[in-house]
Design an enzyme around this catalytic site. Structure first.
Site, PDB file in Angstrom:
ATOM      1  N   GLU A 287       0.873  -1.174   0.000  1.00 45.52           N
ATOM      2  CA  GLU A 287       0.000   0.000   0.000  1.00 45.52           C
ATOM      3  C   GLU A 287       0.903   1.215   0.000  1.00 45.52           C
ATOM      4  O   GLU A 287       1.725   1.358   0.892  1.00 45.52           O
ATOM      5  CB  GLU A 287      -0.872   0.024   1.263  1.00 45.52           C
ATOM      6  CG  GLU A 287      -1.322  -1.363   1.653  1.00 45.52           C
ATOM      7  CD  GLU A 287      -2.803  -1.451   1.868  1.00 45.52           C
ATOM      8  OE1 GLU A 287      -3.519  -0.509   1.476  1.00 45.52           O
ATOM      9  OE2 GLU A 287      -3.241  -2.468   2.412  1.00 45.52           O
ATOM     10  N   CYS A 321      -1.824   9.068   4.180  1.00 39.49           N
ATOM     11  CA  CYS A 321      -1.816   8.684   2.763  1.00 39.49           C
ATOM     12  C   CYS A 321      -3.088   9.185   2.095  1.00 39.49           C
ATOM     13  O   CYS A 321      -3.117   9.420   0.900  1.00 39.49           O
ATOM     14  CB  CYS A 321      -1.687   7.184   2.642  1.00 39.49           C
ATOM     15  SG  CYS A 321      -2.880   6.320   3.634  1.00 39.49           S
TER      16      CYS A 321
END
Ligand code: NAD
Length: 520
Positions: A287, A321
């Site tokens: 990720e 993020c």
């Protein structure tokens, strides 16, 4: 007995006096233990190393949180060997029983939520509510993956052909290397680690250096849960010293990584190479970063949109993020929106996260600070400053890791500041002639993690649902704050490979499916 259906754990409500008062008590309590040495934890043993790294408070680097022992190559070898051995028993433990360990770890987090959150406020500079949110998310991952494994755990009969009994079931892949970032220092670590463990893998866990004291919380929670020795191993270390070695190790079967694109791509490349003695293809879950946009349509509710953008861009200093780093504003509402955004940004307080009246604090460490300052320079060269605010001098004088809160306008899609992930409090304002162009701009990066749209037009919301191509899209709410299950999380393109964390496909990545067909 039967488990209750999954529900997200409610974090504290700091508007209630008792809950608010309990928090500073936790900060004083954990401060009393500051400066302690954190050992490695391998096969149920504490291991001390000569190489250590101090973790400090980013609001005041002279405050040392703890001295963290650092695993080198030899310690990684030892941890992988121990984990390989523990896997042989662990994979045969019934899925339901494996799930019980996660539920016990969740109970430990619930019982210690204030201490665990307070550590994040002081080690990485998270605001109180965001730190609580992180621990609540860790609890959610434990509770959700426990239930997911129970759901997936029973062998499934395939087909119904007479004279044949065909069953489909899963086994853990082997040793999982879990490599975690510092920004959701408990939640993301616990999510990746608990998924691997409950799936029947054993784990070698490497927290980020900056948040290794928070990472030690995993040792404590799995000890409290009574997890068999060797199933979980804690090996903090320098990425540059032991990162490649862990990734390259022939006995590692799965690598679960969350972090930057650069490191994620490097891991994928290295993991594809087969080393002597290696008996399997490595599976990589990575990720990675984002360059997330929020679109402001001409009929947006500006009360909501302004606060939503401010929070998504500057909450935890933009170090998520999912943070908004581009706001894309339709021309006809541009002046009204930017005027109000500027006013809102100028009205919040800047200073240490320890004081809950501060909206934005220091970034996570000195290196991050330098990186953000470099990008501030680029942003100011490429665009025009709309807002630039500094934290009060008294805080900066403590050489805290403060960067400005920066909003620049006049940014177009080919500017570096519109394409590169800053991971800090820098927001670009981009102008679009209409809603359709706004979507084109939103899609114009190599990332595809989160996005948001503020609009009252059902037609535009439909168009965004189809054409705004990101992993997690939020309509009339900010791009941040994903909840386990309800907002199963993760992106594609250069934002990562793998299925969504906190979603129904996640555990499958840690397991190999098997089929046994008996002629009856
Ligand atoms: P990072 O990539 O610098 O570090 C992540 C981890 O990788 C750390 O533990 C680090 O020590 C380790 N590492 C460094 N070099 C390595 C190597 N050669 N081999 C193996 N491991 C190595 O990222 P960070 O600064 O900790 O986190 C911020 C980044 O994480 C941002 O890009 C952010 O977007 C991303 N992120 C993504 C998600 C998501 O769900 N997609 C969530 C959180 C953070």
């Amino acid at each position: 007995g039967e488990l209750e259906p999954f529900n997200n754990f409610p974090p504290s409500d700091f508007t209630i006096k008792e809950e608010r008062d309990a928090f500073p008590e936790s900060m004083s309590k954990i401060r009393k233990d500051f400066g302690q040495r954190y050992p490695l934890y391998i096969g149920g043993q504490e291991i001390i190393t000569d190489d250590t790294l101090d973790s400090y408070n980013p609001a005041d680097p002279s405050e040392i949180i703890g001295t963290v022992c650092q695993a080198g190559v030899a310690e990684v070898d030892k941890a992988v060997a121990v984990a390989k051995d523990a896997y042989l028993d662990w994979r045969n433990v019934e899925p339901r029983e494996r799930a019980q360990y996660l539920l016990k770890a969740a109970q430990y987090c619930k019982d210690n939520i204030n201490d665990l959150s307070a550590m994040q406020v002081l080690e990485v500079g998270k605001q109180w509510d965001q730190a609580q949110g992180d621990v609540a998310e860790a609890i959610d991952f434990l509770e959700y993956y426990a239930r997911e494994m129970i759901r997936l755990g029973d062998p499934k009969r395939m087909g119904n052909s007479p004279g044949e009994y065909s069953q489909y079931f899963y086994q853990g892949k082997g040793v999982a290397a879990v490599i975690a970032p510092w920004n959701f220092p408990l939640a993301i670590s616990v999510g990746m680690v608990s998924a691997a463990i409950v799936s029947g893998c054993s784990v070698v866990y490497k927290p980020a250096g900056i948040s290794s004291a928070v990472g030690y919380g995993l040792v404590e929670m799995f000890k409290a849960a009574g997890l068999p020795d060797g199933v979980f191993n804690y090996t903090p270390g320098r990425g540059s010293v032991m990162g490649d070695h862990l990734v390259d190790h022939p006995d590692v079967s799965v690598i679960a990584f969350t972090g930057s694109m650069e490191v994620g791509l490097r891991i994928q490349e290295r993991a594809a190479k087969v080393h002597p003695g290696q008996q399997h293809c490595k599976k990589v879950i990575a990720e990675m970063g984002g360059k997330n946009g929020i679109i402001i349509d001409d009929d947006a509710d500006l009360d909501e949109a302004v606060l939503g953008v401010l929070y998504a861009a500057f909450g935890f200093q933009g170090q998520k993020c999912s943070a908004c780093s581009r706001v894309i504003v339709v021309d006809s509402i541009y002046d009204r929106f930017t005027h109000r955004l500027k006013e809102a940004a100028e009205s919040v307080k800047l200073g240490p996260a320890e004081d809950p009246s501060n909206y934005m604090g220091p970034v996570v460490d000195k290196a991050a600070c330098q990186n953000v300052l470099n990008y501030c320079k680029i942003a100011e060269e490429e665009g025009k400053v709309l807002v630039k605010r500094e934290a009060p001098l008294e805080y900066r004088e403590k050489s805290g890791c403060y960067t400005p809160m920066l909003i620049v306008e006049g940014i177009t899609r080919d500017h570096r500041i519109a394409q590169e992930e800053v991971f800090g409090p820098v927001l670009s304002v981009m102008r679009a002639k209409d809603f359709k162009e706004a979507i084109d701009i939103a899609n114009s990066t190599r990332f595809a993690l989160t996005g948001a749209v503020y609009s009252r037009s059902p037609k535009h919301l439909d168009l965004a649902t189809r054409e705004f191509r990101v992993g997690n899209l939020y309509l009339n709410k900010p791009s941040v704050g994903a909840l386990v299950e309800r907002h199963a999380f993760g992106g594609f393109k250069m934002s990562g490979v793998g299925s969504k964390a906190g979603g129904p496909d996640y555990l499958l990545q840690f397991m190999d499916p098997r089929l046994v067909c008996e002629n009856t």
